[in-house]
Design a protein around this motif. Structure first.
Motif, PDB file in Angstrom:
ATOM      1  N   GLU A  25       0.874  -1.171   0.000  1.00  0.00           N
ATOM      2  CA  GLU A  25       0.000   0.000   0.000  1.00  0.00           C
ATOM      3  C   GLU A  25       0.910   1.219   0.000  1.00  0.00           C
ATOM      4  OE1 GLU A  25      -4.150  -1.302   2.180  1.00  0.00           O
ATOM      5  OE2 GLU A  25      -2.558  -0.438   3.402  1.00  0.00           O
ATOM      6  N   SER A  78       1.423   5.196   0.187  1.00  0.00           N
ATOM      7  CA  SER A  78       0.787   6.407   0.708  1.00  0.00           C
ATOM      8  C   SER A  78       1.270   7.626  -0.064  1.00  0.00           C
ATOM      9  CB  SER A  78       1.120   6.594   2.191  1.00  0.00           C
ATOM     10  OG  SER A  78       0.647   5.508   2.958  1.00  0.00           O
ATOM     11  N   THR A  79       0.321   8.502  -0.419  1.00  0.00           N
ATOM     12  CA  THR A  79       0.681   9.744  -1.101  1.00  0.00           C
ATOM     13  C   THR A  79       0.467  10.938  -0.180  1.00  0.00           C
ATOM     14  OG1 THR A  79      -1.543  10.010  -2.036  1.00  0.00           O
ATOM     15  CG2 THR A  79       0.067   8.800  -3.358  1.00  0.00           C
ATOM     16  N   ASN A  80       1.201  12.014  -0.471  1.00  0.00           N
ATOM     17  CA  ASN A  80       1.013  13.263   0.260  1.00  0.00           C
ATOM     18  C   ASN A  80       0.001  14.144  -0.481  1.00  0.00           C
ATOM     19  OD1 ASN A  80       2.395  14.334  -1.930  1.00  0.00           O
ATOM     20  ND2 ASN A  80       4.333  14.575  -0.810  1.00  0.00           N
ATOM     21  N   SER A  92       5.616   6.854   1.278  1.00  0.00           N
ATOM     22  CA  SER A  92       5.904   5.713   2.143  1.00  0.00           C
ATOM     23  C   SER A  92       5.059   4.538   1.697  1.00  0.00           C
ATOM     24  CB  SER A  92       5.614   6.050   3.615  1.00  0.00           C
ATOM     25  OG  SER A  92       4.227   6.330   3.802  1.00  0.00           O
ATOM     26  N   SER A 123       6.638  -1.365   7.304  1.00  0.00           N
ATOM     27  CA  SER A 123       6.439   0.021   6.885  1.00  0.00           C
ATOM     28  C   SER A 123       7.781   0.661   6.559  1.00  0.00           C
ATOM     29  CB  SER A 123       5.734   0.823   7.978  1.00  0.00           C
ATOM     30  OG  SER A 123       4.433   0.319   8.211  1.00  0.00           O
ATOM     31  N   ASP A 167      -3.067  12.307  -0.448  1.00  0.00           N
ATOM     32  CA  ASP A 167      -3.453  11.823   0.881  1.00  0.00           C
ATOM     33  C   ASP A 167      -4.316  10.572   0.785  1.00  0.00           C
ATOM     34  OD1 ASP A 167      -2.134  14.005   2.188  1.00  0.00           O
ATOM     35  OD2 ASP A 167      -3.848  15.277   1.675  1.00  0.00           O
ATOM     36  N   THR A 168      -3.842   9.602   0.014  1.00  0.00           N
ATOM     37  CA  THR A 168      -4.610   8.377  -0.168  1.00  0.00           C
ATOM     38  C   THR A 168      -3.667   7.190  -0.262  1.00  0.00           C
ATOM     39  OG1 THR A 168      -6.429   7.395  -1.416  1.00  0.00           O
ATOM     40  CG2 THR A 168      -4.658   8.417  -2.688  1.00  0.00           C
ATOM     41  N   LEU A 169      -4.245   5.982  -0.376  1.00  0.00           N
ATOM     42  CA  LEU A 169      -3.470   4.756  -0.509  1.00  0.00           C
ATOM     43  C   LEU A 169      -3.687   4.156  -1.886  1.00  0.00           C
ATOM     44  CD1 LEU A 169      -4.164   2.976   2.928  1.00  0.00           C
ATOM     45  CD2 LEU A 169      -2.096   4.215   2.269  1.00  0.00           C
TER      46      LEU A 169
END
Length: 224
Positions: free
Chosen positions: A40, A42-44, A51, A59, A75-77
């Motif tokens: 998964e 992660s976005t900013n 990450s 992680s 801000d999503t996966l």
């Protein structure tokens, strides 16, 4: 009102995103070998990958942010197959990545048609976190006389929730597939993930039915 069909569609050729890298250790040290994992990502807020968490629950923070044309939300996966170098216990350097289509179960009433074109089923496994079932599919592809490649469509039907004698529940899923106009000249491997329900809606087990070139194959997974 016209229904929106919960299919995922993808062309024959999937696009890999290659990261721009400087130099890194190509030796045989503890962290030098490239790894491949379903993750998964992660976005900013700027739609950059920052990450990731692997299916094994590790992680990692990326040493450099990554972007791709299919990263349309911040801000999503995103579900991703990642190729990376692990540079420390907490950090990774991304080498390349590709989006993994993700299926969610829907009742039969959501579909105006349920195509059952066969696929090859190479592998199916429940990830350690219990959030996904990963499928390794073998799809028939080719080009027609005009040089065009077709587009495959996949979706997941939940036919029923069975109440078992031991008071547990089994969700019965069925993979549906449209070959579309894609010729069947050769075979490509493609990965798809099934996103499993959360705790409030989670059954005790899954029974997955897939129509293959060798007939119907059923896979069972205990998820609680």
């Amino acid at each position: 009102m016209r229904k929106v069909l919960p299919y995922v569609c993808f062309p024959v050729m999937l696009t890999f995103f290659s990261c721009q890298t400087d130099s890194y250790d190509k030796g045989e040290g503890k962290y030098s070998l490239m790894l491949t994992d379903f993750v998964e990502l992660s976005t900013n807020s700027q739609k950059q990958g920052i990450s990731m968490t692997t299916d094994e629950g590790v992680s990692l923070i990326l040493t450099k942010t990554v972007t791709a044309s299919w990263m349309q939300k911040g801000d999503t996966l995103y579900r991703v197959l990642a190729y990376y170098n692990k540079v420390s216990d907490q950090q990774a350097e991304m080498v390349s990545l590709t989006a993994v289509p993700t299926l969610r179960p829907h009742g039969a009433e959501h579909f105006t048609s349920q195509p059952q074109d066969p696929v090859g089923l190479e592998s199916a496994w429940l990830v350690k976190s219990g959030k996904y079932i990963n499928l390794g599919l073998l799809l028939k592809n080719g080009r027609d006389e005009n040089g065009d490649e077709g587009t495959h469509s996949l979706a997941l039907v939940c036919d029923e929730i069975r109440q078992n004698d031991d008071l547990t529940q089994t969700a019965c899923y069925r993979l549906i597939h449209s070959q579309g106009s894609a010729p069947e000249y050769y075979t490509n491997r493609r990965y798809v993930s099934i996103s499993l329900p959360d705790t409030d809606e989670r059954p005790d087990s899954i029974r997955l039915s897939v129509n293959t070139y060798d007939g119907i194959v059923e896979k069972a997974f205990r998820i609680k």
